[in-house]
Design a protein around this motif. Structure first.
Motif, short mmCIF file in Angstrom:
data_model
loop_
_atom_site.label_atom_id
_atom_site.label_comp_id
_atom_site.label_asym_id
_atom_site.label_seq_id
_atom_site.Cartn_x
_atom_site.Cartn_y
_atom_site.Cartn_z
N ASN A 15 -22.48 0.82 28.27
CA ASN A 15 -22.38 1.65 29.48
C ASN A 15 -20.89 1.64 29.85
O ASN A 15 -20.38 0.70 30.43
CB ASN A 15 -23.22 1.06 30.62
CG ASN A 15 -23.12 2.00 31.84
OD1 ASN A 15 -22.23 2.86 31.89
ND2 ASN A 15 -24.01 1.85 32.79
N TYR A 16 -20.18 2.67 29.41
CA TYR A 16 -18.70 2.68 29.43
C TYR A 16 -18.19 3.26 30.75
O TYR A 16 -18.43 4.42 31.08
CB TYR A 16 -18.17 3.54 28.27
CG TYR A 16 -16.66 3.55 28.16
CD1 TYR A 16 -15.91 4.61 28.67
CD2 TYR A 16 -15.97 2.47 27.58
CE1 TYR A 16 -14.52 4.62 28.58
CE2 TYR A 16 -14.59 2.47 27.49
CZ TYR A 16 -13.87 3.56 27.99
OH TYR A 16 -12.51 3.56 27.90
N PRO A 17 -17.51 2.40 31.57
CA PRO A 17 -16.94 2.87 32.84
C PRO A 17 -15.64 3.62 32.55
O PRO A 17 -14.59 2.99 32.45
CB PRO A 17 -16.68 1.58 33.59
CG PRO A 17 -16.46 0.54 32.52
CD PRO A 17 -17.14 1.01 31.28
N GLY A 18 -15.70 4.95 32.39
CA GLY A 18 -14.48 5.67 32.00
C GLY A 18 -13.94 6.51 33.15
O GLY A 18 -14.50 6.52 34.26
N VAL A 19 -12.88 7.31 32.83
CA VAL A 19 -12.29 8.18 33.88
C VAL A 19 -13.27 9.30 34.21
O VAL A 19 -13.17 9.97 35.25
CB VAL A 19 -10.94 8.78 33.39
CG1 VAL A 19 -9.91 7.68 33.23
CG2 VAL A 19 -11.10 9.58 32.11
N THR A 20 -14.23 9.56 33.28
CA THR A 20 -15.20 10.64 33.58
C THR A 20 -16.51 10.03 34.05
O THR A 20 -17.59 10.50 33.71
CB THR A 20 -15.46 11.48 32.30
OG1 THR A 20 -15.96 10.57 31.30
CG2 THR A 20 -14.21 12.16 31.80
#
Lengths: 291, 331, 370, 253
Positions: C335-340
């Motif tokens: 579950n990748y906390p990205g800029v999007t």
């Protein structure tokens, strides 16, 4: 609603007529369809945009673009088409050359100006006028006005001036004109200049109306203008106006009632039907086969 | 430069003519053995695409090279072949070797449709009509959503399978399929060119009125050329669809038609070998000359302009020095 | 026939002399998209974003102790090129994953090869519903149409409070699908679809469509198209009816829209998963880093490419080995906390689940809608 | 009924009457010449005979069959072949190929035959090639058969056009100024060749300006001026016919 679509169609038609003139001019003189005309029109629009972004005023940018595109027209003839005429090469050689040229111009524009759609300032924008519930945007009116004026000027140049007479002579018979002392090369060069200039005017006006410029704007517009020129009778100037209006109006009605995705198809269907039934178009003259 | 080029091609012909018995078998072995030369699949795929474009340029060559009728819309038959084969194979899940001939047949019928205007048109008007036809075909593919799924295109087209084995690039299956189709096209075109039909087409190119006065039914032969060329373009389209396995209206654009035309002109109108050479050069050059990537279409445009100016007959075209081949007993 | 023989001989020699691909033990990430031709700006955006992300990782010691290298491919937005590039990428054992292809059609021409060879393909922009059906290795870090359409409809009916909804959609796979879903969602939200106009991609004259929409009494128009159509449409519509409200989608959310439409872009609302002015420090940092390095601000598609690179590098780190299949498995667990926003992939389908923010244009700048 | 019967044929171009009610008869094995000043309508007459133009009025009957307003293909099939005033050969094709195209209407095999190279195809092709070589030999072009038509000298090109017309195995040959541009020695050779054709049974209609060619080869002569037939008869009668002289030298006012 119908009236509004008609007004949309009229503006569109005037635009195609303006480009179609370029086809008719060159075809009239050389019996050659200048396939690169669409990309010359795009070149004109980009030149105008370039000069506007270099803080030239609209009018100076307009004039500079006309002159530059006219010179491009001459360059196309001198570098690629004149040698073919000198070599008496086959008709399809010139047609294929103009296709090659349109590819070169279009892709060079793409490389230099990038592929994004770019902004172009609005021309003659003084809001809209409402006549009988139909919105006429002043830009639309100005475009139609300028186009008509340009077409009238061109017709007068061809009908009443000395160079116009020379053009008509060269159109009828190049050899005979040459024997009569008409400098055919000058006439051809002048015709290509006029073709290029009218394309630049069309390019600038259209970009001003839609406020956008992009490298391959010339492809579809060029084809539709060609079908307008053929419909009106290629080689006949006032035929282009009539042809342009028919294509423009039928396109906007097709878009309104058949759906936006059919508008391009309608222009091509008209082209094919006209070519099949009467290749010389509405006002063109029928040639006689000579053995 | 011009003399060197034609001398070279003539010396090659002389060499081939003299010891035909050795050259053809050697060539056959070379072609069949090529995939085992260990070149990567990437190069094999380029060679397959050269084959596909050779089929397309051979068929366009029949119409433009031999009959002298410029067609700017040949991508239409390529697209029709691809779409028909893909749709038929998906909706009736038929084997590729049934759908490909059907697709080629229907493309041929469309060739008839486009061939009919040739009754009245020639030269520029015909060229523009074929261009219009190609755009109309693309519009139909885009808007006839119930059948062609419109902009969604057709995905996961089944791979061609022969006796149960799925043909892919990795098992060289697709390569040999291409070689088979290409051989079929070449033999058919050569057979047509070396017969009364070929002579009739060339007569139409040289002087249509004189051909009419000699009794050649010019319209029949022009339409026939369109139909045959559409058939083989359709076949190439069917092969391509099952190779790339996803097609949509943007796969077949005006650019494709112009690429095929450039190949015919660069290789040499009115030649067979020229089609292979043209395809090899124009398909592989963007891969070989990486730095020209951005200028790809400028180069295609330049090819057309330069060739028309300096060598309209193309690299291999023009008058041949070798004597006319008389059939056995015809001397 | 005689000429053909000679030529085939020469051709074979020329082609087999191609340089084969050399292999060395490095970690490479491929990025593929249109760097030339019509959509060059989008491909370039992908390249910049991936290079930026890899640069950041390399500054922190790369991944598994090795420096990461980015390999760039130009597919000219053409299916045939993409398939050829796929062959090349798959053949190079060092390439662990590919971020790319731009248009759905182009992605789907290449996906069979990636799936067959077992290499992760993550497209930051593919929207075709069947795209991820090719197989487990096919991912997309892009908004899923029905989730995004829901937000757009809420913007039109709730935030702007309009009942009579017009739809303009471009005739591409994304446009057609989005319009279809938007129609049903508008009905569910109690609105009424007064007119639906379809245009061919690349259209610039919208006057017939505007006349139809306007006379049908549309109060708001949901526009499923990129900025090169939305901008002229907005300009021409506001010339006829200045009070019209417009709602776009995240792929039209870019600075070029404002540069092109100028004043007419005022008050256009968007659902987006990437907002320049977001309070989130990660986003601000990314926007600043991107602007410093490339001079222009990133669009939402560029941001999605940035996150895609991040996810793949993170997957390599989690897996502990630069193995193509391991990367795929790690992606499904992440579950990748990205800029999007937070991105995760559920039950073996490569479609990303995203959270949206609402944004509108206010005096020439994007502003968050509360 | 004559071998070729032309009854009152007329051709109008807009207001202009190019050919005005011309009638003529040609018997089998005859050499008939049509003479007249430039622009008299001679070539237009040929075009009407060979189907290039349709008739505004009148009839053309060949061997009892109506051939006016038929397609050029049907007319050449019926046995009426022509050459052209300004040479129209298939330039980028070999000499032998030009002749083979002439034999196109008599080369009978189907598309499938040519596609699969059947025995029928091979036998018909080699037979046609043999005939083509014979025709070229009879006209003295055999050794030039591999050349391209466009590379031939002027005289050879004229003769190749005739060879091509013969190869359609037509019964009547319409030769449009065959001796044009030839030096006396070449036109003498051509005369001998045309007489040879007549002896082989061909009927020949000639358009010609060179009076000594016309006078000593023609069996009968028709004179056309301003689209009308102004005289017909034996060479001797025509030589001193007042109207003919006036037409050529112009009236002395």
């Amino acid at each position: 609603m119908v009236l509004q679509q008609l007004s949309n169609g009229l503006t569109l038609g005037m635009v195609y007529a303006l480009i179609a003139v370029g086809y008719s001019l060159v075809f009239g003189i050389l019996r050659l369809v200048n396939f690169s005309h669409g990309s010359v029109y795009a070149f004109g629009a980009h030149m105008a945009m370039l000069f506007v972004s270099m803080q030239f005023g609209i009018i100076p940018a307009f004039i500079l673009s006309i002159v530059l595109t006219g010179i491009l027209g001459i360059a196309i003839d001198k570098m690629a088409l004149a040698p073919l005429r000198a070599k008496k090469s086959k008709g399809i050689a010139a047609l294929i050359t103009t296709i090659g040229i349109s590819y070169i111009i279009q892709n060079v524009l793409m490389i230099t100006f990038g592929s994004q759609t770019k902004f172009f300032p609005k021309l003659f924008d003084f809001g809209s006028i409402y006549i009988g519930g139909v919105a006429f945007n002043t830009t639309q009116i100005c475009i139609s006005g300028v186009s008509l004026m340009l077409l009238l000027i061109l017709s007068c140049v061809i009908r009443y001036t000395k160079v116009g007479l020379a053009m008509r002579a060269v159109e009828q018979n190049q050899k005979a004109a040459n024997l009569m002392g008409i400098d055919v090369n000058f006439v051809v060069t002048f015709t290509f200049f006029l073709g290029g200039a009218s394309a630049a005017i069309a390019g600038t006006l259209i970009s001003g109306y839609y406020q956008i410029v992009y490298p391959n704007m010339g492809f579809v517009a060029g084809l539709k203008a060609f079908s307008a020129a053929v419909l009106g009778g290629i080689g006949v100037l006032y035929g282009s106006i009539f042809g342009g209006l028919v294509v423009g109006i039928s396109e906007s009605f097709a878009a309104a009632y058949l759906g936006g995705s059919y508008r391009d198809a309608v222009a091509f269907l008209i082209l094919i039907i006209v070519l099949l039934i009467k290749p010389t178009g509405l006002f063109g003259k029928k040639g006689i086969t000579k053995v | 430069m011009k003399e060197k080029l034609s001398n070279l091609s003539n010396r090659i012909n002389a060499f081939i003519e003299s010891n035909k018995k050795i050259v053809y078998p050697v060539l056959a072995i070379l072609i069949l053995g090529l995939p085992y030369v260990g070149s990567s699949q990437y190069i094999l795929r380029i060679i397959i695409m050269i084959g596909v474009y050779s089929m397309l340029s051979l068929s366009l060559g029949l119409v433009t090279g031999y009959a002298g009728q410029v067609s700017l819309g040949h991508a239409a038959f390529y697209a029709i072949g691809a779409y028909v084969s893909a749709l038929v194979s998906i909706s009736f899940n038929l084997n590729f070797f049934i759908t490909a001939p059907i697709a080629a047949f229907i493309a041929g019928i469309c060739g008839l449709l486009l061939g009919l205007p040739t009754l009245r048109l020639s030269g520029t008007y015909l060229a523009i009509t074929t261009l219009g036809f190609c755009e109309v075909v693309r519009m139909v593919l885009l808007n006839w959503e119930s059948v062609t799924r419109g902009p969604l295109g057709i995905s996961r087209i089944p791979k061609p399978s022969f006796l149960g084995i799925e043909l892919t690039i990795s098992n060289f299956g697709l390569y040999y399929l291409m070689v088979a189709f290409l051989a079929l096209t070449t033999l058919a075109v050569v057979a047509i060119v070396r017969s009364k039909m070929g002579r009739a087409l060339m007569a139409i190119r040289e002087d249509e009125l004189a051909a009419t006065m000699m009794g050649v039914k010019t319209t029949y032969y022009k339409v026939a050329a369109f139909v045959i060329s559409a058939f083989f373009s359709g076949l190439a389209g069917a092969f391509y669809a099952h190779m790339i396995r996803f097609i949509d209206p943007n796969t077949f654009t005006f650019d494709t038609s112009i690429m095929i035309l450039s190949i015919v002109i660069l290789g040499g109108m009115g030649t067979i070998g020229g089609m292979f050479l043209g395809s090899a050069l124009l398909v592989s050059f963007p891969e070989v000359l990486r730095f020209l990537q951005e200028y790809r279409f400028v180069v295609y445009g330049a090819v057309l302009v330069v060739m028309m100016r300096y060598r309209p007959q193309g690299i291999l075209g023009g008058q041949k020095k070798t004597p006319y081949k008389l059939p056995k007993g015809g001397g | 026939m005689r000429k053909l023989v000679g030529l085939i001989l020469i051709l074979m020699m020329v082609l087999t002399s191609f340089a084969g691909c050399q292999s060395s033990s490095k970690i490479k990430i491929a990025v593929a998209g249109p760097l030339t031709g019509d959509f060059a700006e989008y491909g370039t955006g992908f390249k910049n974003a991936v290079e930026l992300m890899v640069e950041e990782w390399n500054k922190k010691g790369g991944v598994l102790g090795k420096q990461v290298e980015v390999v760039v491919f130009d597919d000219k937005n053409n299916g045939e090129e993409a398939a050829t590039i796929a062959e090349k990428i798959v053949a190079d054992k060092d390439i662990k994953a590919v971020i790319g292809h731009f248009a759905s059609g182009v992605c789907m021409a290449a996906s069979p090869k990636y799936q067959e060879a077992g290499l992760v393909e993550m497209s930051p922009s593919a929207s075709h519903p069947d795209y991820t059906k090719e197989g487990e290795f096919i991912f997309r870090n892009n908004t899923v149409i029905n989730v995004e359409a829901k937000v757009a409809v809420d913007l039109a009916t709730k935030t702007l409070g309009k009942k009579k909804v017009g739809i303009l959609s471009v005739k591409t796979d994304w446009g057609t699908k989005t319009a279809e879903i938007t129609k049903t969602l508008v009905k569910d939200a109690g609105g009424e679809v007064v007119a639906h106009q379809e245009v061919v991609d690349g259209t610039i004259d919208f006057s017939p469509n505007i006349t139809k929409l306007n006379s049908a009494g549309a109060e708001v128009v949901i526009v499923a198209a990129m900025y090169n159509s939305l901008a002229p449409f907005a300009t021409q519509y506001k010339a006829v009816n200045p009070k019209i409200e417009l709602v776009g989608f995240s792929n039209a959310y870019s600075q070029q829209l404002i540069d092109l439409a100028k004043g007419s872009a005022e008050n256009i609302h968007f659902p987006t998963i990437f907002f320049h002015g977001s309070a989130d420090p990660k986003v601000a940092e990314f926007v600043k880093a991107y602007k410093d390095k490339y001079g222009s601000s990133p669009s939402s598609l560029t941001a999605q490419a940035y996150d895609s690179a991040g996810m793949i590098l993170q997957a390599i780190k989690n897996a502990g080995k630069a193995d193509r299949t391991a990367i795929k498995d790690e992606l499904y667990k992440m579950n990748y906390p990205g800029v999007t926003g937070a991105t995760k992939f559920e039950n073996k389908i490569g479609d990303a689940v995203k959270t949206f923010t609402m944004v509108k244009v206010q005096n020439g700048k994007f502003v968050e809608v509360k | 009924m004559a071998f070729l019967e032309v009854k009152g044929i007329t051709k109008l171009f807009g207001g202009l009457t190019a050919v005005d009610k011309v009638s003529l008869q040609v018997e089998k094995g005859e050499i008939v010449s049509i003479i007249g000043p430039n622009g008299a309508g001679k070539t237009t007459l040929f075009n009407m005979l060979t189907g290039v133009y349709t008739l505004s009025e009148g009839e053309i009957i060949f061997e009892g069959k109506i051939i006016h307003n038929r397609t050029p293909q049907e007319i050449v099939q019926a046995g009426l072949a022509r050459t052209f005033q300004n040479i129209r050969l298939f330039a980028e094709m070999r000499v032998i190929e030009n002749v083979l195209v002439g034999m196109h209407i008599n080369t009978h095999y189907t598309f499938l035959d040519l596609l699969f190279r059947t025995k029928k195809f091979r036998s018909v092709e080699s037979e046609k090639h043999r005939t083509a070589v014979e025709i070229l030999e009879s006209i003295g072009l055999k050794d030039k058969m591999h050349n391209y038509a466009t590379n031939l000298p002027y005289g050879d090109q004229r003769r190749l056009e005739i060879a091509r017309a013969i190869s359609t195995n037509a019964k009547i040959l319409l030769l449009d100024e065959p001796a044009a541009g030839m030096n006396p020695q070449e036109s003498e050779e051509l005369l001998r060749f045309i007489r040879g054709l007549r002896d082989k049974g061909y009927t020949i209609i000639l358009i010609e300006h060179d009076m000594n060619v016309v006078m000593n080869i023609s069996d009968r002569i028709y004179v056309i001026d301003h689209g009308k037939k102004i005289a017909e008869g034996l060479p001797a009668e025509i030589a001193n016919n007042k109207k003919v002289i006036e037409a050529y030298l112009g009236r002395s006012e």
